[in-house]
Design a protein around this motif. Structure first.
Motif, PDB file in Angstrom:
ATOM      1  N   LYS A  74      20.381 -26.484 -20.496  1.00  0.00           N
ATOM      2  CA  LYS A  74      19.904 -25.762 -19.317  1.00  0.00           C
ATOM      3  C   LYS A  74      19.456 -26.762 -18.260  1.00  0.00           C
ATOM      4  O   LYS A  74      18.930 -27.830 -18.595  1.00  0.00           O
ATOM      5  CB  LYS A  74      18.713 -24.872 -19.679  1.00  0.00           C
ATOM      6  N   ALA A  75      19.653 -26.400 -17.011  1.00  0.00           N
ATOM      7  CA  ALA A  75      19.197 -27.251 -15.914  1.00  0.00           C
ATOM      8  C   ALA A  75      17.708 -27.546 -16.089  1.00  0.00           C
ATOM      9  O   ALA A  75      16.918 -26.656 -16.376  1.00  0.00           O
ATOM     10  CB  ALA A  75      19.452 -26.565 -14.579  1.00  0.00           C
ATOM     11  N   GLY A  76      17.344 -28.816 -15.931  1.00  0.00           N
ATOM     12  CA  GLY A  76      15.948 -29.233 -16.079  1.00  0.00           C
ATOM     13  C   GLY A  76      15.651 -29.838 -17.436  1.00  0.00           C
ATOM     14  O   GLY A  76      14.711 -30.625 -17.577  1.00  0.00           O
ATOM     15  N   ASN A  77      16.439 -29.464 -18.453  1.00  0.00           N
ATOM     16  CA  ASN A  77      16.319 -30.117 -19.757  1.00  0.00           C
ATOM     17  C   ASN A  77      17.026 -31.464 -19.728  1.00  0.00           C
ATOM     18  O   ASN A  77      17.695 -31.801 -18.746  1.00  0.00           O
ATOM     19  CB  ASN A  77      16.910 -29.235 -20.866  1.00  0.00           C
ATOM     20  N   HIS A  78      16.912 -32.195 -20.817  1.00  0.00           N
ATOM     21  CA  HIS A  78      17.526 -33.522 -20.883  1.00  0.00           C
ATOM     22  C   HIS A  78      18.754 -33.508 -21.783  1.00  0.00           C
ATOM     23  O   HIS A  78      18.811 -32.777 -22.777  1.00  0.00           O
ATOM     24  CB  HIS A  78      16.512 -34.553 -21.383  1.00  0.00           C
ATOM     25  N   LEU A  79      19.727 -34.348 -21.422  1.00  0.00           N
ATOM     26  CA  LEU A  79      21.012 -34.387 -22.125  1.00  0.00           C
ATOM     27  C   LEU A  79      20.851 -34.585 -23.628  1.00  0.00           C
ATOM     28  O   LEU A  79      21.481 -33.887 -24.432  1.00  0.00           O
ATOM     29  CB  LEU A  79      21.876 -35.512 -21.538  1.00  0.00           C
ATOM     30  N   PHE A  80      20.005 -35.531 -24.020  1.00  0.00           N
ATOM     31  CA  PHE A  80      19.931 -35.873 -25.438  1.00  0.00           C
ATOM     32  C   PHE A  80      19.098 -34.874 -26.248  1.00  0.00           C
ATOM     33  O   PHE A  80      19.023 -34.991 -27.471  1.00  0.00           O
ATOM     34  CB  PHE A  80      19.420 -37.298 -25.624  1.00  0.00           C
ATOM     35  N   ASP A  81      18.492 -33.883 -25.567  1.00  0.00           N
ATOM     36  CA  ASP A  81      17.902 -32.764 -26.314  1.00  0.00           C
ATOM     37  C   ASP A  81      19.023 -32.019 -27.061  1.00  0.00           C
ATOM     38  O   ASP A  81      18.818 -31.536 -28.173  1.00  0.00           O
ATOM     39  CB  ASP A  81      17.189 -31.780 -25.367  1.00  0.00           C
ATOM     40  N   ILE A  82      20.193 -31.932 -26.422  1.00  0.00           N
ATOM     41  CA  ILE A  82      21.357 -31.316 -27.062  1.00  0.00           C
ATOM     42  C   ILE A  82      21.757 -32.124 -28.292  1.00  0.00           C
ATOM     43  O   ILE A  82      21.957 -31.577 -29.387  1.00  0.00           O
ATOM     44  CB  ILE A  82      22.541 -31.235 -26.083  1.00  0.00           C
ATOM     45  N   SER A  83      21.848 -33.440 -28.116  1.00  0.00           N
ATOM     46  CA  SER A  83      22.251 -34.331 -29.210  1.00  0.00           C
ATOM     47  C   SER A  83      21.325 -34.189 -30.411  1.00  0.00           C
ATOM     48  O   SER A  83      21.777 -34.080 -31.560  1.00  0.00           O
ATOM     49  CB  SER A  83      22.232 -35.792 -28.728  1.00  0.00           C
ATOM     50  N   GLY A  84      20.020 -34.208 -30.145  1.00  0.00           N
ATOM     51  CA  GLY A  84      19.044 -34.139 -31.223  1.00  0.00           C
ATOM     52  C   GLY A  84      19.130 -32.841 -31.996  1.00  0.00           C
ATOM     53  O   GLY A  84      19.046 -32.830 -33.233  1.00  0.00           O
ATOM     54  N   ALA A  85      19.313 -31.734 -31.295  1.00  0.00           N
ATOM     55  CA  ALA A  85      19.377 -30.429 -31.953  1.00  0.00           C
ATOM     56  C   ALA A  85      20.620 -30.323 -32.834  1.00  0.00           C
ATOM     57  O   ALA A  85      20.557 -29.782 -33.948  1.00  0.00           O
ATOM     58  CB  ALA A  85      19.360 -29.313 -30.911  1.00  0.00           C
ATOM     59  N   ILE A  86      21.752 -30.840 -32.367  1.00  0.00           N
ATOM     60  CA  ILE A  86      22.983 -30.830 -33.171  1.00  0.00           C
ATOM     61  C   ILE A  86      22.779 -31.630 -34.457  1.00  0.00           C
ATOM     62  O   ILE A  86      23.027 -31.154 -35.567  1.00  0.00           O
ATOM     63  CB  ILE A  86      24.166 -31.418 -32.372  1.00  0.00           C
ATOM     64  N   GLY A  87      22.321 -32.873 -34.289  1.00  0.00           N
ATOM     65  CA  GLY A  87      22.175 -33.760 -35.435  1.00  0.00           C
ATOM     66  C   GLY A  87      21.141 -33.274 -36.428  1.00  0.00           C
ATOM     67  O   GLY A  87      21.373 -33.314 -37.648  1.00  0.00           O
ATOM     68  N   ASP A  88      20.001 -32.814 -35.928  1.00  0.00           N
ATOM     69  CA  ASP A  88      18.937 -32.349 -36.831  1.00  0.00           C
ATOM     70  C   ASP A  88      19.418 -31.183 -37.682  1.00  0.00           C
ATOM     71  O   ASP A  88      19.123 -31.109 -38.881  1.00  0.00           O
ATOM     72  CB  ASP A  88      17.702 -31.928 -36.035  1.00  0.00           C
ATOM     73  N   TYR A  89      20.154 -30.261 -37.077  1.00  0.00           N
ATOM     74  CA  TYR A  89      20.625 -29.089 -37.808  1.00  0.00           C
ATOM     75  C   TYR A  89      21.623 -29.500 -38.895  1.00  0.00           C
ATOM     76  O   TYR A  89      21.489 -29.111 -40.061  1.00  0.00           O
ATOM     77  CB  TYR A  89      21.270 -28.089 -36.848  1.00  0.00           C
ATOM     78  N   ALA A  90      22.629 -30.297 -38.523  1.00  0.00           N
ATOM     79  CA  ALA A  90      23.653 -30.692 -39.498  1.00  0.00           C
ATOM     80  C   ALA A  90      23.051 -31.538 -40.625  1.00  0.00           C
ATOM     81  O   ALA A  90      23.389 -31.349 -41.803  1.00  0.00           O
ATOM     82  CB  ALA A  90      24.772 -31.454 -38.797  1.00  0.00           C
ATOM     83  N   GLU A  91      22.162 -32.440 -40.265  1.00  0.00           N
ATOM     84  CA  GLU A  91      21.576 -33.324 -41.279  1.00  0.00           C
ATOM     85  C   GLU A  91      20.635 -32.578 -42.216  1.00  0.00           C
ATOM     86  O   GLU A  91      20.404 -33.016 -43.349  1.00  0.00           O
ATOM     87  CB  GLU A  91      20.871 -34.496 -40.598  1.00  0.00           C
ATOM     88  N   SER A  92      20.115 -31.427 -41.781  1.00  0.00           N
ATOM     89  CA  SER A  92      19.238 -30.645 -42.650  1.00  0.00           C
ATOM     90  C   SER A  92      19.994 -30.090 -43.860  1.00  0.00           C
ATOM     91  O   SER A  92      19.385 -29.684 -44.852  1.00  0.00           O
ATOM     92  CB  SER A  92      18.577 -29.500 -41.869  1.00  0.00           C
ATOM     93  N   PHE A  93      21.331 -30.091 -43.788  1.00  0.00           N
ATOM     94  CA  PHE A  93      22.174 -29.655 -44.919  1.00  0.00           C
ATOM     95  C   PHE A  93      22.660 -30.845 -45.743  1.00  0.00           C
ATOM     96  O   PHE A  93      23.450 -30.669 -46.667  1.00  0.00           O
ATOM     97  CB  PHE A  93      23.368 -28.859 -44.397  1.00  0.00           C
ATOM     98  N   GLY A  94      22.204 -32.041 -45.380  1.00  0.00           N
ATOM     99  CA  GLY A  94      22.631 -33.242 -46.086  1.00  0.00           C
ATOM    100  C   GLY A  94      23.963 -33.792 -45.624  1.00  0.00           C
ATOM    101  O   GLY A  94      24.536 -34.681 -46.254  1.00  0.00           O
TER     102      GLY A  94
END
Length: 252
Positions: free
Chosen positions: A140-160
């Motif tokens: 979303k406008a106003g958020n930061h680009l790497f907030d997207i990156s972190g959310a993707i990685g955190d979710y996938a890595e939570s499954f190992g």
């Protein structure tokens, strides 16, 4: 190359490119059956793209010989169309396609199941797809680009699972690959602020095993280093004042 903010005219063209691409993905997935070669799949995809008056983004791009990257099982991305590479029952197949419509690009990938596949393969496909949607909650406008990156990685890595590091998402527009680069795992920095009118290709590439990958001798095909399954899910999105618009997803 600077990050480009698209005009209303450019957005309209990219919206149409995305709609065409989303439709092609839906239609191509229905056509693929066990026993087909990746060469046959590529020819069918090119025919579909040209039937809309579009140009295949990938064909001859930096020398790539096909219209769709067809990556099977442990192949992460950039699998080549070959007459002797046959899709079998139980395979998972990642299809990465780009189209050019009136000078503007759309880029999207799906991983599909051929016949009956394993439960672990189905789960990997589901988590990879959902990691995209977890990521774009922050697009979303106003958020930061790497907030997207972190959310993707955190979710996938939570499954190992292993999140591929060597390959990233990107901006897209008149060019297939524009700034910015978009990793799929958490960064130390937050990255640039997102602005309305940015168009981005968000594309998690997730492995069941380790994140490490290697390139085959054909200089294109990327495979998991440990031989485990990999899945890929991608869409072209538009940053708005509110929720992001997914340009390349057409509900079937």
């Amino acid at each position: 190359m600077a990050v480009t903010i698209k005009s209303e005219r450019e957005i309209a063209l990219m919206r149409e490119a995305g709609k065409i691409l989303g439709t092609i993905h839906n239609d191509l997935a229905k056509e693929i059956k066990a026993g087909m070669s990746s060469y046959e799949i590529d020819k069918k995809c090119e025919e579909m793209i040209r039937s809309y008056g579009c140009i295949p983004s990938f064909l001859d791009y930096q020398g790539y010989p096909g219209s769709v990257c067809i990556s099977i099982n442990d192949e992460v991305v950039h699998g080549l169309p070959e007459k002797n590479k046959i899709v079998k029952d139980g395979d998972i197949v990642s299809l990465d396609i780009g189209v050019i419509h009136e000078g503007y690009q759309s880029d999207a990938a799906r991983t599909i199941a051929i016949g009956e596949v394993s439960e672990e393969a189905l789960k990997l496909m589901e988590v990879t797809k959902q990691s995209f949607f977890e990521g774009i909650k922050y697009a979303k406008a106003g958020n930061h680009l790497f907030d997207i990156s972190g959310a993707i990685g955190d979710y996938a890595e939570s499954f190992g699972y292993g999140v591929v590091r060597e390959l990233v998402g990107h901006g897209v527009g008149r060019e297939l690959h524009e700034d910015p680069q978009i990793p799929n795992y958490r960064q130390n920095r937050r990255g640039m602020k997102l602005q309305k009118g940015m168009t981005l290709a968000i594309e998690p590439m997730i492995n069941i095993g380790r994140p490490d990958v290697r390139w085959l001798d054909d200089d294109w095909t990327v495979v998991t280093d440990d031989g485990t399954l990999s899945a890929h899910y991608e869409n072209t999105i538009l940053i708005t004042d509110g929720e992001p618009e997914i340009l390349s997803l057409v509900l079937d």
